[in-house]
Design a protein around this motif. Structure first.
Motif, short mmCIF file in Angstrom:
data_model
loop_
_atom_site.label_atom_id
_atom_site.label_comp_id
_atom_site.label_asym_id
_atom_site.label_seq_id
_atom_site.Cartn_x
_atom_site.Cartn_y
_atom_site.Cartn_z
N THR A 233 0.81 -1.22 0.00
CA THR A 233 0.00 0.00 0.00
C THR A 233 0.85 1.27 0.00
N GLY A 234 2.18 1.13 0.14
CA GLY A 234 3.05 2.28 0.06
C GLY A 234 3.59 2.78 1.38
N SER A 235 3.05 2.34 2.51
CA SER A 235 3.58 2.78 3.80
C SER A 235 4.94 2.13 4.05
N ARG A 236 5.73 2.76 4.92
CA ARG A 236 7.10 2.33 5.13
C ARG A 236 7.40 2.12 6.61
N ALA A 237 8.22 1.13 6.89
CA ALA A 237 8.69 0.86 8.25
C ALA A 237 10.20 0.64 8.19
N THR A 238 10.92 1.31 9.07
CA THR A 238 12.37 1.18 9.12
C THR A 238 12.78 0.62 10.48
N TRP A 239 13.61 -0.42 10.44
CA TRP A 239 14.08 -1.08 11.65
C TRP A 239 15.55 -0.74 11.85
N VAL A 240 15.87 -0.33 13.07
CA VAL A 240 17.23 0.09 13.42
C VAL A 240 17.69 -0.73 14.61
N GLY A 241 18.91 -1.25 14.53
CA GLY A 241 19.43 -2.06 15.63
C GLY A 241 20.13 -1.27 16.71
N SER A 242 20.04 0.07 16.67
CA SER A 242 20.74 0.89 17.64
C SER A 242 20.04 2.22 17.81
N VAL A 243 19.64 2.54 19.04
CA VAL A 243 19.10 3.87 19.32
C VAL A 243 20.23 4.89 19.35
N GLU A 244 21.42 4.47 19.80
CA GLU A 244 22.55 5.39 19.91
C GLU A 244 22.94 5.99 18.56
N LEU A 245 22.58 5.35 17.49
CA LEU A 245 22.90 5.88 16.17
C LEU A 245 22.33 7.29 16.00
N PHE A 246 21.22 7.62 16.71
CA PHE A 246 20.57 8.92 16.59
C PHE A 246 20.97 9.89 17.71
N SER A 247 21.92 9.50 18.54
CA SER A 247 22.27 10.31 19.70
C SER A 247 23.18 11.46 19.31
N ASP A 248 23.16 12.50 20.16
CA ASP A 248 24.05 13.65 19.95
C ASP A 248 25.52 13.22 20.01
N GLU A 249 25.82 12.28 20.87
CA GLU A 249 27.22 11.84 21.01
C GLU A 249 27.75 11.29 19.70
N TYR A 250 26.96 10.44 19.02
CA TYR A 250 27.42 9.85 17.76
C TYR A 250 27.34 10.86 16.62
N PHE A 251 26.44 11.83 16.73
CA PHE A 251 26.38 12.89 15.72
C PHE A 251 27.68 13.70 15.70
N GLU A 252 28.24 13.96 16.89
CA GLU A 252 29.42 14.81 16.99
C GLU A 252 30.72 14.02 16.98
N LYS A 253 30.65 12.73 17.12
CA LYS A 253 31.85 11.89 17.19
C LYS A 253 32.56 11.87 15.84
N GLU A 254 33.86 11.91 15.84
CA GLU A 254 34.63 11.91 14.60
C GLU A 254 34.78 10.48 14.09
N ALA A 255 34.49 10.31 12.81
CA ALA A 255 34.70 9.00 12.19
C ALA A 255 36.18 8.80 11.87
N GLU A 256 36.82 9.87 11.48
CA GLU A 256 38.26 9.90 11.22
C GLU A 256 38.79 11.20 11.79
N PRO A 257 40.08 11.28 12.00
CA PRO A 257 40.62 12.56 12.52
C PRO A 257 40.27 13.73 11.61
N GLY A 258 39.54 14.67 12.18
CA GLY A 258 39.14 15.84 11.42
C GLY A 258 37.90 15.66 10.57
N VAL A 259 37.29 14.47 10.59
CA VAL A 259 36.09 14.20 9.79
C VAL A 259 34.97 13.77 10.72
N LYS A 260 33.92 14.55 10.77
CA LYS A 260 32.78 14.22 11.63
C LYS A 260 32.03 13.02 11.04
N SER A 261 31.42 12.24 11.88
CA SER A 261 30.69 11.05 11.43
C SER A 261 29.51 11.44 10.55
N GLY A 262 29.03 10.47 9.80
CA GLY A 262 27.87 10.71 8.94
C GLY A 262 26.55 10.40 9.60
#
Length: 443
Positions: A233-262
């Motif tokens: 019918t077109g509706s969508r459901a997304t399943w995520v295995g981690s709530v922390e993925l959406f946290s401020d900590e992971y938003f600001e955490k660097e994936a590489e030196p000088g590169v912020k995470s995606g």
């Protein structure tokens, strides 16, 4: 006057960008476990509000506001950030969540390592979660973070932007079933594995799991970390295995030196897809008629030359409008009666964005036929349309007077007729002369 109009547009355009919403609505219910602080996800929630969404928060055991009331969904989208909650109110059950999808409400569900009603619901979406207490672990690349906090490279996807920085993930994976409606959004790294061990012992944990015959061992990029599911019918459901993925900590955490995470951009694009901002198509209308005509017919005759047209648009979240979409290259139309008699490409019409058309000859078979569009591609809205038309034989006055393949029969019939006339004439003429000869002899 022009300067005033320019000033108005300059003020209105930012406002339009702020108030851009989903194609199905802007109301969002966030079911947040009390163990999580809302401030830990402030950037994520603020980003949704900036995009025009109206967020309402409640705890899993709160009765109000209700998700469904009088058999009507009260929200356009629901976010469930309660991966460890085992009891919910009566309006949040696996059955009610499935019914929400049937009512065109989209879901964003986070699961965790504990067994909850949500983990049992995941199997209905062809997702298989590992045993309880089975986190994802990876020792590569070398880093200061624990082995359960993993930087994940993002593979190419029709949903996500290319060249996104790695995403930090800490949670549980799930195996992807064979359902064609699953849309993988984030896969586990090839060197990662999940093991039912509370303490990570590196290679020893992997060896112990292998000694058990593979029981409790899940490994490799075949595992999913974030997966979407799109219903018919077109509706969508997304399943995520981690709530922390959406946290401020992971938003600001660097994936590489000088590169912020995606994480921030990844979360924005995942919610945009889940809430039907992006990759949302629809069929505005279809039309059919005989070639060189404009009006459709109630029925067609066998061997008629027919044109079929479809108008398709895509939702533009920036303007909250539907715009013609001319970029589908593999759209097909079927002319079917039980089985397809004709299957051909429905190609974009040059100079008319969003219009797709094709002309074909109706088969030499009468009955009830259907024009069928059934376009399903992972990550995009399904396009489905069915139009029923009868196909009848020609009427008695519609058959051609002469058929070119029948000229040998025509020639045979004409020659036989001419021969009969000549023979009759000669026979009659010969009979009268004999009568005259007999009369002269008798005299």
């Amino acid at each position: 006057m022009r300067s005033l109009w320019t000033l108005f547009l300059s003020l209105a355009c930012p406002l339009a960008a702020v108030t851009a919403k989903s194609s199905t609505g802007d109301s969002v219910l966030v079911v947040l476990d009390p163990s999580f602080e809302r401030s830990n996800f402030s950037t994520f929630f603020a980003g949704l509000e900036e995009r025009g969404y109206d967020l309402t928060f409640r705890a899993p055991k709160d009765a109000q506001p209700a998700v469904i009331e009088n058999d009507h969904a009260q929200f356009s989208h629901v976010i469930l950030f309660a991966p460890e909650t085992k009891t919910y109110t009566q309006d949040i059950t696996p059955q009610s969540l499935v019914s929400l999808l049937a009512k065109d409400t989209n879901l964003l569900i986070a699961v965790g390592p504990k067994q909850t009603p949500l983990t049992s619901l995941a199997s209905e979406f062809s997702l298989i979660l590992p045993p309880p207490g089975t986190p994802l672990i990876s020792h590569f690349p070398e880093r200061d973070a624990p082995a359960t906090v993993i930087p994940v490279e993002i593979a190419a996807s029709p949903v996500l932007s290319p060249d996104l920085p790695p995403v930090w993930f800490s949670g549980v994976p799930f195996a992807l079933g064979s359902s064609p409606h699953i849309v993988p959004l984030l896969r586990a790294p090839p060197q990662s594995f999940a093991v039912d061990s509370e303490s990570d012992s590196g290679a020893d944990a992997l060896f112990d799991a292998a000694e058990k015959g593979g029981e409790g061992l899940w490994a490799g990029s075949s595992l999913g970390l974030v997966a979407g599911f799109q219903t018919l019918t077109g509706s969508r459901a997304t399943w995520v295995g981690s709530v922390e993925l959406f946290s401020d900590e992971y938003f600001e955490k660097e994936a590489e030196p000088g590169v912020k995470s995606g994480n921030k951009q990844f979360a924005s694009e995942v919610t945009a897809w889940t809430f039907k901002e992006t990759n949302t198509l629809r069929i505005d209308s279809v039309a059919h008629h005989r070639v060189n005509e404009t009006l459709p017919r109630e029925m067609y005759t066998i061997n008629d030359h027919v044109e079929f047209e479809a108008y398709i648009s895509q939702f533009d979240a920036e303007t909250s409008t539907w715009e013609p979409y001319p970029d589908i290259e593999d759209l097909q139309i079927e002319f079917t009666m039980l089985d397809p008699h004709i299957r051909t490409a429905l190609k974009p019409v040059a100079g008319e964005p969003g219009k797709y058309g094709v002309a074909f000859r109706v088969p030499d078979r009468h009955g009830v036929f259907k024009f069928v569009i059934d376009h399903k591609r992972r990550g995009w809205s399904y396009l489905q349309s069915t139009t029923v038309v009868p196909v009848v034989p020609p009427r008695h006055d519609e058959y051609p007077r002469f058929l070119s393949p029948a000229w040998p029969y025509y020639a045979g019939a004409i020659s036989t007729s001419i021969g009969f006339v000549v023979f009759s004439a000669l026979w009659l003429a010969g009979d009268s002369q004999e009568a005259k000869k007999k009369s002269t002899k008798s005299e």
